[in-house]
Design a protein around this motif. Structure first.
Motif: not given
Length: 244
Positions: A155-159, A169-173, A209-210, A220-221
């Motif tokens: 759930k932390d992976i954004t894209y 691997v881009h992660l939120r926060d 995360h869209i 995304i972000g």
């Protein structure tokens, strides 16, 4: 469904013909071409490929020798092979290394299409089998990062972005992405289809995360990620659920 493939032949005219036929075939996606088996072997060690169009008689390392090396690999995904050769005496050896088919030069596009249709049916049946026997669902994966395995919460992976022989691997926060030595194809197989979708040769996105969608991009972000033609139909099928 797209079948990722490479073509290997030391004869330029033969290689160009296979490349042309691949590009004419809608369910094939050409990743690279090679005029020698040694360079191709290095490529297959770092990229996930479904199918190889492989000439047999080549200097240094023959197509049959390459096929035996691939067949002998332990673990991981092994590409399937369609041999392309002018010598029919290799047919029996070809089936010993579990080749999908054998195209005898000179071959027409009709011959090529018959062979690749057989490959398509094989991969379609394989996909259906995997669907009927799904992998256990978890909320995390482990990725090799430098010299350790790192646990990544899904759930932390954004894209996820392709980067040479790695993925980011881009992660939120998290300001900086995690860099892992694997392929986007391998990531696509690891991630649950209901949560992640490939939209481009270089991107897999987390659907949760869209933030917005324009004609040909997903936001995304701070990132605006392109939706390529090869993946657009699949994405539109997902999107149509929300369009009244």
């Amino acid at each position: 469904m797209k079948i990722s493939c490479i073509a290997i032949d030391d004869e330029p005219l033969a290689l160009n013909l296979v490349e042309k036929f691949i590009k004419q075939t809608t369910f094939l996606e050409l990743q690279a071409t090679f005029d020698n088996a040694i360079e191709a072997l290095s490529y297959t060690n770092n990229h996930d490929i479904d199918l190889i169009f492989l000439d047999i008689q080549m200097p240094d390392l023959s197509g049959m020798e390459l096929a035996r090396i691939i067949e002998g690999k332990k673990g991981g995904k092994k590409p399937r092979i369609i041999f392309t050769t002018a010598y029919n005496q290799f047919a029996i050896e070809g089936y010993k290394v579990d080749a999908l088919d054998y195209l005898l030069k000179p071959f027409s596009y009709e011959d090529f299409l018959k062979s690749t249709t057989k490959a398509y049916q094989y991969f379609e049946e394989k996909r259906e089998t995997e669907k009927s026997n799904p992998k256990p669902q978890t909320d995390y994966i482990f990725l090799k990062v430098e010299y350790q395995l790192v646990k990544i919460i899904l759930k932390d992976i954004t894209y996820i972005e392709a980067y040479k022989d790695y993925v980011k691997v881009h992660l939120r926060d998290k300001t900086n992405p995690i860099l892992s030595l694997t392929s986007l194809k391998n990531m696509e197989e690891l991630l649950p289809e209901d949560k992640f979708m490939r939209i481009h040769r270089s991107y897999i996105i987390a659907l949760d995360h869209i933030e917005s969608i324009s004609r040909n991009t997903v936001q995304i972000g701070n990132a605006n990620l392109a939706i390529s033609e090869n993946y657009k139909d699949n994405f539109m099928e997902f999107l149509n659920k929300w369009i009244a």
